[in-house]
Design an enzyme around this catalytic site. Structure first.
Site, PDB file in Angstrom:
ATOM      1  CB  CYS A   7      -0.936   0.007   1.196  1.00  0.00           C
ATOM      2  SG  CYS A   7      -2.351  -1.116   1.035  1.00  0.00           S
ATOM      3  CG  HIS A  46      -4.696  -4.064   2.021  1.00  0.00           C
ATOM      4  ND1 HIS A  46      -3.331  -4.274   2.049  1.00  0.00           N
ATOM      5  CD2 HIS A  46      -5.232  -4.981   2.869  1.00  0.00           C
ATOM      6  CE1 HIS A  46      -3.051  -5.260   2.885  1.00  0.00           C
ATOM      7  NE2 HIS A  46      -4.194  -5.709   3.402  1.00  0.00           N
ATOM      8  CG  ASN A  87       4.729 -17.344  -3.413  1.00  0.00           C
ATOM      9  OD1 ASN A  87       4.630 -18.369  -4.080  1.00  0.00           O
ATOM     10  ND2 ASN A  87       5.797 -16.569  -3.463  1.00  0.00           N
ATOM     11  N   GLY A  93       4.586 -19.516   1.223  1.00  0.00           N
ATOM     12  CA  GLY A  93       5.738 -18.620   1.260  1.00  0.00           C
ATOM     13  C   GLY A  93       5.380 -17.156   1.080  1.00  0.00           C
ATOM     14  CG  HIS A  98      -1.150  -5.371  -1.054  1.00  0.00           C
ATOM     15  ND1 HIS A  98      -1.530  -4.081  -0.710  1.00  0.00           N
ATOM     16  CD2 HIS A  98      -1.496  -5.517  -2.359  1.00  0.00           C
ATOM     17  CE1 HIS A  98      -2.092  -3.484  -1.753  1.00  0.00           C
ATOM     18  NE2 HIS A  98      -2.068  -4.343  -2.776  1.00  0.00           N
ATOM     19  CG  HIS A 100       2.490 -10.116  -3.952  1.00  0.00           C
ATOM     20  ND1 HIS A 100       2.047 -10.170  -2.648  1.00  0.00           N
ATOM     21  CD2 HIS A 100       3.564 -10.955  -4.021  1.00  0.00           C
ATOM     22  CE1 HIS A 100       2.827 -10.983  -1.950  1.00  0.00           C
ATOM     23  NE2 HIS A 100       3.745 -11.484  -2.764  1.00  0.00           N
TER      24      HIS A 100
END
Ligand code: AMP
Ligand code: ZN
Length: 114
Positions: A7, A46, A87, A93, A98, A100
């Site tokens: 963020c 978020h 992940n 992992g 957030h 991705h």
């Protein structure tokens, strides 16, 4: 979210090497690259992980994959191929909470990953 590193990258508090941006999505170079091309694609909103996608926010995944398509062509990894990874959670992992997607390319990748 105020204490979320991605963020902070989205709102410009922390710098990044930006690769792509639109109104919903930001993509930037991973600070610790695992391949010659290693880009992170994040929603500007978020969302903690894949598990937090729901009826009201799930369409951002279409925006993310539209961005991945453009970035792969922009960075010229589309012809040789690349990997997209999200992940999720401890065993997956995931170290940044957030959502991705990693884009990894520029070399031949092993499967399965470690
Ligand atoms: P994951 O382990 O799947 O949650 O991925 C998080 C990724 O974020 C790792 O590959 C880190 O190298 C990367 N990362 C952490 N902090 C930054 C930052 N400030 N700028 C760019 N990438 C980062
Ligand atoms: Zn965040």
């Amino acid at each position: 979210m105020s204490n979320c590193i991605f963020c902070k990258i989205v709102n410009g508090e922390i710098p990044c090497n930006k690769i792509y941006e639109d109104d919903k999505v930001l993509a930037f170079e991973d600070i610790n690259p695992g391949a010659p091309v290693h880009i992170l694609v994040v929603p500007k909103q978020h969302i903690q992980s894949v598990l937090d996608l729901n009826e009201s926010n799930k369409y951002v995944t279409v925006d993310i994959f539209d961005a991945i398509n453009k970035i792969a062509k922009m960075l010229d990894i589309d012809k040789d191929g690349f990997r997209v990874v999200a992940n999720t959670g401890a065993n997956g992992g995931q170290t940044v909470a957030h959502l991705h997607y990693h884009i990894l390319g520029g070399r031949s990748l092993q499967w399965p990953p470690g």
